[in-house]
Structure formats: structure tokens, C-alpha cells
Design an enzyme around this catalytic site. Structure first.
Site, PDB file in Angstrom:
ATOM      1  N   CYS A   1       0.837  -1.196   0.000  1.00  0.00           N
ATOM      2  CA  CYS A   1       0.000   0.000   0.000  1.00  0.00           C
ATOM      3  C   CYS A   1       0.876   1.251   0.000  1.00  0.00           C
ATOM      4  CB  CYS A   1      -0.978  -0.055   1.176  1.00  0.00           C
ATOM      5  SG  CYS A   1      -2.396   1.054   0.995  1.00  0.00           S
TER       6      CYS A   1
ATOM      7  N   HIS B   1      -3.509  -5.900   0.923  1.00  0.00           N
ATOM      8  CA  HIS B   1      -2.773  -6.140   2.178  1.00  0.00           C
ATOM      9  C   HIS B   1      -2.658  -7.631   2.501  1.00  0.00           C
ATOM     10  CE1 HIS B   1      -2.463  -1.957   3.725  1.00  0.00           C
ATOM     11  NE2 HIS B   1      -3.519  -1.769   2.947  1.00  0.00           N
TER      12      HIS B   1
ATOM     13  N   GLU C   1      -0.649  -8.882   4.622  1.00  0.00           N
ATOM     14  CA  GLU C   1      -0.378  -9.018   6.064  1.00  0.00           C
ATOM     15  C   GLU C   1      -1.669  -8.976   6.879  1.00  0.00           C
ATOM     16  OE1 GLU C   1      -0.518  -6.299   4.497  1.00  0.00           O
ATOM     17  OE2 GLU C   1      -0.651  -4.524   5.763  1.00  0.00           O
TER      18      GLU C   1
END
Lengths: 236, 94
Positions: free
Chosen positions: A98, A205, A207
């Protein structure tokens, strides 16, 4: 009681650093994901150089330096990011997620540019992604054959990926495509690789997709692949 | 030496900020006004031995850092008169 992270890997420890910029907000998520996948992960202040023992560097999501002037541009001149060139010469892996992707583009480590979404709005939802053949040479995708579908969340307002149209047909290596393009990115690009395949910039994302309880575990596959690669090929 | 830096979207590039501002204006009593282009402004101060060198350095930082040539174009305007931090009504400024 259900644990959030039941699959911690136990193989050899590889060091990872998550750069923390003023305004980062995805740093803890990224550290947690790397730790879960067997890395010995720690935070690194943006004004410190990347330590010699580090094999993987993560640039987290957020609003580095308040996104002042242009998202990612101020962070691109931080000491940690300026030391990426020497780190990459040692053979390490880099992921920018991002805002981290924006920083890698602004620092020239990845081609193209990221700008306001089209249509112009902040988007935050789960998206489906498809792995392309262009991922084949990248350590980040070694466990993800072309055609694999992944489910990651997105949360951004400036995630529209642009690159210079070229009559030669040369374009950036795009390892992941949006199934339903949420931001007007050219070629439906959700991620970009550098020429070596070791630098990954990704707008969704991974993660935040590391536990089924939170909606998906697909993000683990990227970090696990990176961990296995670095165990096999320790950096110099 | 001081310069005003004005950055705008390149011709043909999407300008979602202008689109959004125009849409808001058109929903209001200013429906006859549109935002043609939305950009950014910076007042630069350059220490250099000559005006020519200051201009060259200002262009250098624009091209290497402050302006994204894929999406944006820029204009530098030299300021030769003393600047005041106070707003003035010169050129219609308020």
C-alpha cells in the site's frame, strides 16, 4: 479457545525489518505476519540504515509523513529507503504494501506511478486476485502457480497504478491482477515486480490476510515463500 | 532566490480532484463554476551564487523529486520582489 495465529512456523530464523515511518499504521500487522511465518522480525526507524543481518525488508501501509506533497515521496528520501540499494546488492527481498508500494515507486525501485483511484473514492473491502505467469521468476510467488486465486483486503484512496504506454510493448511485470478492478489501475495491476523479481510492490494487504478468523490466510503464502527462499539462499 | 512552483496534472491525465470539486460546485449555488484543474503550490527558496544557477537547481529538484513526470507538469515563477508573509490584496489575493 481459538488462537489468532495457530500455525507459527518453526524452521530456521531469518531476520526481517519493518521500516517505521512517521504515519505508518500497518507496521504491527506486517511484523506479526512475518513473525508468524518464521522470521525474526523487528522494527527499524526510517532514519536508520538497514542493518547488515537483515534479509527481508518490509515497507508497511499507512500515511508516511502525512502523505504530504505526494504519497510516498518524502519517505523515499529517508535514510532507510536510501540504504535499500546496498541491501538489494546483498541479495535481500523487499515488500512494499500500500503506502510502502507508493514509496518503492517514488524511490525508483519500481516503475510507474500510483495516483488517485478512479472513480475517485477511498475503497476498503476484500478483493479477489489472480496470480499471473509474470510471477514465475519471483521468490515471493514460488508456491503460487499462475492462475491461483487469492483473497486480500484493500484500503486506499491513491492506488491507481499507471505506467508509461510504450509502443515497444514493454510494460512492468505484473504478478497479480484484480478480478474486479477497484481503482482504475492500468492492466488491472494489483502488484508490480522489479526486474529481479525480489522487490514486490502490492496495493492489497497480504499481512491482513493471515488468519481465517479475520477472513483469509492467503497472505501467509507470500511470506512463507519468501522465508523458504531466504533459508535456501542466505544473503551475503 | 525564491520561486513559486505550480504543479498540475498533465494534459489528458485524469484529474479526479477537479472532477470532485466541480461536482460539488454544480450541486451548489456555484453551478456555473467548474474546477478546470487542481494542482499543488510550493514556495521554494534556493541558495545559489546566481539567479541562473538557482533556476537550474530549482528545475533539478522539480524533475528529480517534486514533480512526477508520468502524471504531472510544472511551472516555476521567479520572485524578484521581497515577500511578505502577510496576505495582500495584490493580484486579487485575500
Amino acid at each position: 479457545m481459538t488462537t489468532l495465529f495457530p500455525h507459527r512456523e518453526s524452521s530456521a530464523q531469518v531476520s526481517a525489518a519493518v521500516i517505521v515511518f512517521p504515519g505508518s499504521n500497518g507496521d504491527h500487522d506486517l511484523l506479526q505476519a512475518l513473525t508468524l511465518c518464521g522470521f525474526s522480525a523487528r522494527f527499524l526507524d526510517a532514519e536508520q540504515e538497514i542493518p547488515i543481518d537483515v534479509s527481508l525488508v518490509g515497507l508497511p501501509g499507512g500515511f508516511s509523513y502525512g502523505d504530504y506533497w505526494r504519497a510516498g515521496v518524502l519517505a523515499s528520501r529517508s535514510r532507510a529507503v536510501r540504504s535499500l540499494a546496498a541491501f538489494l546488492q546483498r541479495g535481500g527481498l523487499v515488500i512494499g504494501i500500500c503506502n510502502g508500494f507508493q514509496i518503492l515507486v517514488e524511490s525508483g525501485h519500481l516503475p510507474g506511478a500510483l495516483t488517485y483511484n478512479h472513480p475517485p473514492r477511498f475503497v476498503h473491502r476484500w478483493v479477489k486476485l489472480r496470480v499471473t505467469e509474470e510471477s514465475a521468476r519471483s521468490p515471493w510467488f514460488s508456491s503460487l502457480p499462475s492462475g491461483t486465486e487469492l483473497r486480500f483486503p484493500i484500503a486506499h484512496a491513491e492506488g491507481s497504478y499507471r505506467y508509461a504506454d510504450s509502443s515497444s510493448g514493454i510494460r512492468p511485470a505484473i504478478p497479480l491482477l484484480y478480478e474486479d478492478n477497484p481503482n482504475g489501475s492500468m492492466s488491472d495491476a494489483a502488484a508490480v515486480l522489479d526486474d529481479s523479481g525480489r522487490i514486490l510492490g502490492i496495493m492489497p494487504h497480504p499481512e491482513r490476510a493471515c488468519d481465517l478468523m479475520l477472513g483469509s490466510q492467503d497472505g501467509l503464502r507470500l511470506f512463507q515463500a519468501a522465508q523458504r527462499y531466504l533459508v535456501r539462499r542466505p544473503i551475503q | 532566490m525564491k520561486f513559486e512552483l505550480i504543479v498540475r496534472p498533465r494534459p489528458g491525465a485524469r484529474d479526479p480532484q477537479a472532477d470532485a470539486v466541480s461536482a460539488a460546485l454544480h450541486r451548489s449555488e456555484w453551478s456555473h463554476i467548474s474546477a478546470h484543474s487542481v494542482g499543488r503550490y510550493m514556495l521554494l527558496s534556493v541558495d545559489a551564487p546566481s539567479e541562473e544557477q538557482a533556476l537550474a537547481q530549482a528545475h533539478s529538484v522539480c524533475e528529480q523529486l517534486l514533480v512526477n513526470p508520468l502524471l504531472e507538469q510544472y511551472e516555476l515563477r521567479a520572485i524578484r520582489e521581497p515577500l511578505s508573509d502577510e496576505p495582500s490584496d495584490r493580484n486579487g489575493a485575500r
